[in-house]
Design a protein around this motif. Structure first.
Motif, PDB file in Angstrom:
ATOM      1  N   GLY A 167      33.861  42.294  -3.399  1.00 54.74           N
ATOM      2  CA  GLY A 167      33.535  43.185  -2.275  1.00 54.74           C
ATOM      3  C   GLY A 167      33.691  42.501  -0.930  1.00 54.74           C
ATOM      4  N   THR A 168      32.576  42.157  -0.319  1.00 60.33           N
ATOM      5  CA  THR A 168      32.624  41.427   0.955  1.00 60.33           C
ATOM      6  C   THR A 168      32.793  39.925   0.735  1.00 60.33           C
ATOM      7  OG1 THR A 168      30.231  41.073   1.005  1.00 60.33           O
ATOM      8  CG2 THR A 168      31.062  43.090   2.037  1.00 60.33           C
ATOM      9  N   GLY A 169      32.526  39.461  -0.491  1.00 60.38           N
ATOM     10  CA  GLY A 169      32.603  38.038  -0.777  1.00 60.38           C
ATOM     11  C   GLY A 169      31.319  37.273  -0.563  1.00 60.38           C
ATOM     12  N   ILE A 170      30.233  37.946  -0.191  1.00 60.76           N
ATOM     13  CA  ILE A 170      29.027  37.227   0.219  1.00 60.76           C
ATOM     14  C   ILE A 170      28.485  36.302  -0.878  1.00 60.76           C
ATOM     15  CG2 ILE A 170      27.484  39.177  -0.357  1.00 60.76           C
ATOM     16  CD1 ILE A 170      25.757  38.330   2.090  1.00 60.76           C
ATOM     17  N   VAL A 171      28.481  36.770  -2.126  1.00 66.27           N
ATOM     18  CA  VAL A 171      27.923  35.952  -3.209  1.00 66.27           C
ATOM     19  C   VAL A 171      28.842  34.767  -3.516  1.00 66.27           C
ATOM     20  CG1 VAL A 171      27.232  35.927  -5.634  1.00 66.27           C
ATOM     21  CG2 VAL A 171      26.631  37.877  -4.197  1.00 66.27           C
ATOM     22  N   ASP A 191      33.542  25.489  -7.286  1.00 61.97           N
ATOM     23  CA  ASP A 191      34.957  25.839  -7.166  1.00 61.97           C
ATOM     24  C   ASP A 191      35.054  27.308  -7.576  1.00 61.97           C
ATOM     25  OD1 ASP A 191      36.796  23.266  -6.812  1.00 61.97           O
ATOM     26  OD2 ASP A 191      35.053  22.723  -8.023  1.00 61.97           O
ATOM     27  N   VAL A 192      35.227  28.175  -6.606  1.00 63.10           N
ATOM     28  CA  VAL A 192      34.983  29.600  -6.834  1.00 63.10           C
ATOM     29  C   VAL A 192      36.257  30.417  -6.683  1.00 63.10           C
ATOM     30  CG1 VAL A 192      33.606  31.600  -6.138  1.00 63.10           C
ATOM     31  CG2 VAL A 192      32.631  29.286  -5.944  1.00 63.10           C
ATOM     32  N   THR A 193      36.516  31.263  -7.678  1.00 63.93           N
ATOM     33  CA  THR A 193      37.576  32.260  -7.594  1.00 63.93           C
ATOM     34  C   THR A 193      36.913  33.609  -7.345  1.00 63.93           C
ATOM     35  OG1 THR A 193      38.903  31.008  -9.195  1.00 63.93           O
ATOM     36  CG2 THR A 193      39.543  33.291  -8.784  1.00 63.93           C
ATOM     37  N   LEU A 194      37.204  34.195  -6.174  1.00 64.22           N
ATOM     38  CA  LEU A 194      36.634  35.494  -5.809  1.00 64.22           C
ATOM     39  C   LEU A 194      37.656  36.558  -6.146  1.00 64.22           C
ATOM     40  CD1 LEU A 194      35.964  33.270  -3.291  1.00 64.22           C
ATOM     41  CD2 LEU A 194      34.472  35.136  -2.632  1.00 64.22           C
ATOM     42  N   THR A 195      37.248  37.568  -6.907  1.00 60.93           N
ATOM     43  CA  THR A 195      38.205  38.586  -7.345  1.00 60.93           C
ATOM     44  C   THR A 195      37.725  39.991  -7.018  1.00 60.93           C
ATOM     45  OG1 THR A 195      37.276  38.933  -9.588  1.00 60.93           O
ATOM     46  CG2 THR A 195      38.817  37.090  -9.314  1.00 60.93           C
ATOM     47  N   ASP A 196      38.685  40.864  -6.843  1.00 59.43           N
ATOM     48  CA  ASP A 196      38.412  42.294  -6.684  1.00 59.43           C
ATOM     49  C   ASP A 196      39.747  43.009  -6.777  1.00 59.43           C
ATOM     50  OD1 ASP A 196      37.214  44.835  -5.987  1.00 59.43           O
ATOM     51  OD2 ASP A 196      35.645  43.738  -4.929  1.00 59.43           O
ATOM     52  N   ARG A 197      39.733  44.300  -6.588  1.00 61.17           N
ATOM     53  CA  ARG A 197      40.987  45.043  -6.547  1.00 61.17           C
ATOM     54  C   ARG A 197      41.818  44.562  -5.356  1.00 61.17           C
ATOM     55  NH1 ARG A 197      41.667  49.176 -10.591  1.00 61.17           N
ATOM     56  NH2 ARG A 197      39.634  49.517 -11.538  1.00 61.17           N
ATOM     57  N   SER A 198      43.126  44.700  -5.469  1.00 57.00           N
ATOM     58  CA  SER A 198      44.022  44.101  -4.474  1.00 57.00           C
ATOM     59  C   SER A 198      43.752  44.594  -3.055  1.00 57.00           C
ATOM     60  CB  SER A 198      45.480  44.360  -4.848  1.00 57.00           C
ATOM     61  OG  SER A 198      45.706  45.747  -5.007  1.00 57.00           O
ATOM     62  N   TYR A 199      43.359  45.861  -2.906  1.00 51.98           N
ATOM     63  CA  TYR A 199      43.168  46.406  -1.554  1.00 51.98           C
ATOM     64  C   TYR A 199      41.915  45.873  -0.867  1.00 51.98           C
ATOM     65  CZ  TYR A 199      40.087  49.773  -3.975  1.00 51.98           C
ATOM     66  OH  TYR A 199      39.093  50.349  -4.731  1.00 51.98           O
ATOM     67  N   VAL A 200      41.063  45.160  -1.608  1.00 50.03           N
ATOM     68  CA  VAL A 200      39.825  44.614  -1.027  1.00 50.03           C
ATOM     69  C   VAL A 200      40.021  43.166  -0.567  1.00 50.03           C
ATOM     70  CG1 VAL A 200      37.350  44.243  -1.455  1.00 50.03           C
ATOM     71  CG2 VAL A 200      38.523  46.112  -2.600  1.00 50.03           C
ATOM     72  N   LEU A 201      41.121  42.533  -0.967  1.00 48.52           N
ATOM     73  CA  LEU A 201      41.250  41.087  -0.784  1.00 48.52           C
ATOM     74  C   LEU A 201      41.290  40.654   0.681  1.00 48.52           C
ATOM     75  CD1 LEU A 201      43.698  40.114  -3.674  1.00 48.52           C
ATOM     76  CD2 LEU A 201      41.204  40.374  -3.705  1.00 48.52           C
ATOM     77  N   GLN A 230      39.573  41.830   3.157  1.00 44.59           N
ATOM     78  CA  GLN A 230      38.188  41.737   3.631  1.00 44.59           C
ATOM     79  C   GLN A 230      37.537  40.446   3.127  1.00 44.59           C
ATOM     80  OE1 GLN A 230      35.021  45.109   3.882  1.00 44.59           O
ATOM     81  NE2 GLN A 230      34.750  44.260   1.828  1.00 44.59           N
ATOM     82  N   ILE A 231      37.769  40.112   1.858  1.00 44.97           N
ATOM     83  CA  ILE A 231      37.214  38.864   1.307  1.00 44.97           C
ATOM     84  C   ILE A 231      37.791  37.662   2.052  1.00 44.97           C
ATOM     85  CG2 ILE A 231      37.027  37.428  -0.764  1.00 44.97           C
ATOM     86  CD1 ILE A 231      37.337  40.024  -2.420  1.00 44.97           C
ATOM     87  N   GLU A 232      39.110  37.691   2.259  1.00 40.50           N
ATOM     88  CA  GLU A 232      39.791  36.587   2.953  1.00 40.50           C
ATOM     89  C   GLU A 232      39.206  36.380   4.342  1.00 40.50           C
ATOM     90  OE1 GLU A 232      42.190  33.515   3.767  1.00 40.50           O
ATOM     91  OE2 GLU A 232      42.432  34.541   1.849  1.00 40.50           O
TER      92      GLU A 232
END
Length: 212
Positions: A70-74, A84-94, A96-98
């Motif tokens: 989502g927002t990447g907060i966690v 060492d964290v891989t943050l994932t979501d649907r492609s259209y959300v990336l 915002q995470i970035e």
């Protein structure tokens, strides 16, 4: 040329600060970007972040995967806590995470974060399955997604993987069924913490990957 500009309205960024111990995060949500539920910081995510703070969780040297960032907060907090964290979501959300990763993780630590698309039930085979931790906050809300989510959790976890799931049990359709029935067919689960109707579960595989 003008039609392109019209089809991409300028992003409205809504910024808010969140403090977890010594870590202060400035999280932006992309309003007007058609991100749906992903354009919000939901309470289960904050409950999980506060739990990491209060329990002094240290992810140093650990491989961590976040589902439905989502927002990447966690996931961002997990990086700041050493993971060492891989943050994932649907492609259209990336995007915002970035944006939030760039805003909150110092350049010197950014190599410990990666952002990748993962649609549950479809893309999990593109990922390794050697994660120490898998994180999911407020990802149990749509029963049609439960089979894909379970498939993804099974594929990505070994019997040593610890899954932290934070769910709003009262406000999400099917959450009780997921946690108290569907999940328990293949996973062990215990409640670590509750805050209002939000529950944090520690989830582990019941069976080793080999020799069921």
């Amino acid at each position: 040329m003008s039609s392109l500009a019209e089809s991409n309205p300028p992003l409205e960024l809504e910024e808010k600060n969140y403090d977890f111990g010594e870590h202060s995060l400035k999280i932006s949500t992309f309003k007007g970007a058609y991100l749906g539920v992903s354009a919000f910081v939901w309470e289960p995510g904050l409950v999980l972040c506060r739990y990491f703070e209060s329990e002094k969780i240290d992810f140093t040297g650990k491989k961590v995967l976040e589902l439905g960032s989502g927002t990447g907060i966690v996931g961002i907090l997990a990086v700041l806590l050493g993971g060492d964290v891989t943050l994932t979501d649907r492609s259209y959300v990336l995007n915002q995470i970035e944006y939030n990763v760039q805003a909150n993780i110092p350049a010197s630590s950014r190599h410990r974060s990666s952002i990748r698309a993962l649609a549950w039930g479809d893309d999990q085979c593109n990922f390794p399955n050697d994660f120490d931790y898998i994180l999911g906050s407020d990802i149990v809300y749509n029963p049609s997604q439960f089979p894909g989510l379970l498939q993804t959790l099974l594929y990505l976890s070994t019997d040593k993987t610890i899954v932290y799931m934070s769910s709003n049990m009262a406000a999400r359709e099917g959450a009780i069924n997921f946690h108290e029935d569907l999940l328990l067919k293949q996973f062990n689960s215990e409640i670590l913490h509750t805050s209002g109707s939000n529950c944090i579960y520690k989830v582990t595989r019941k069976h080793p990957r080999h020799g069921h």
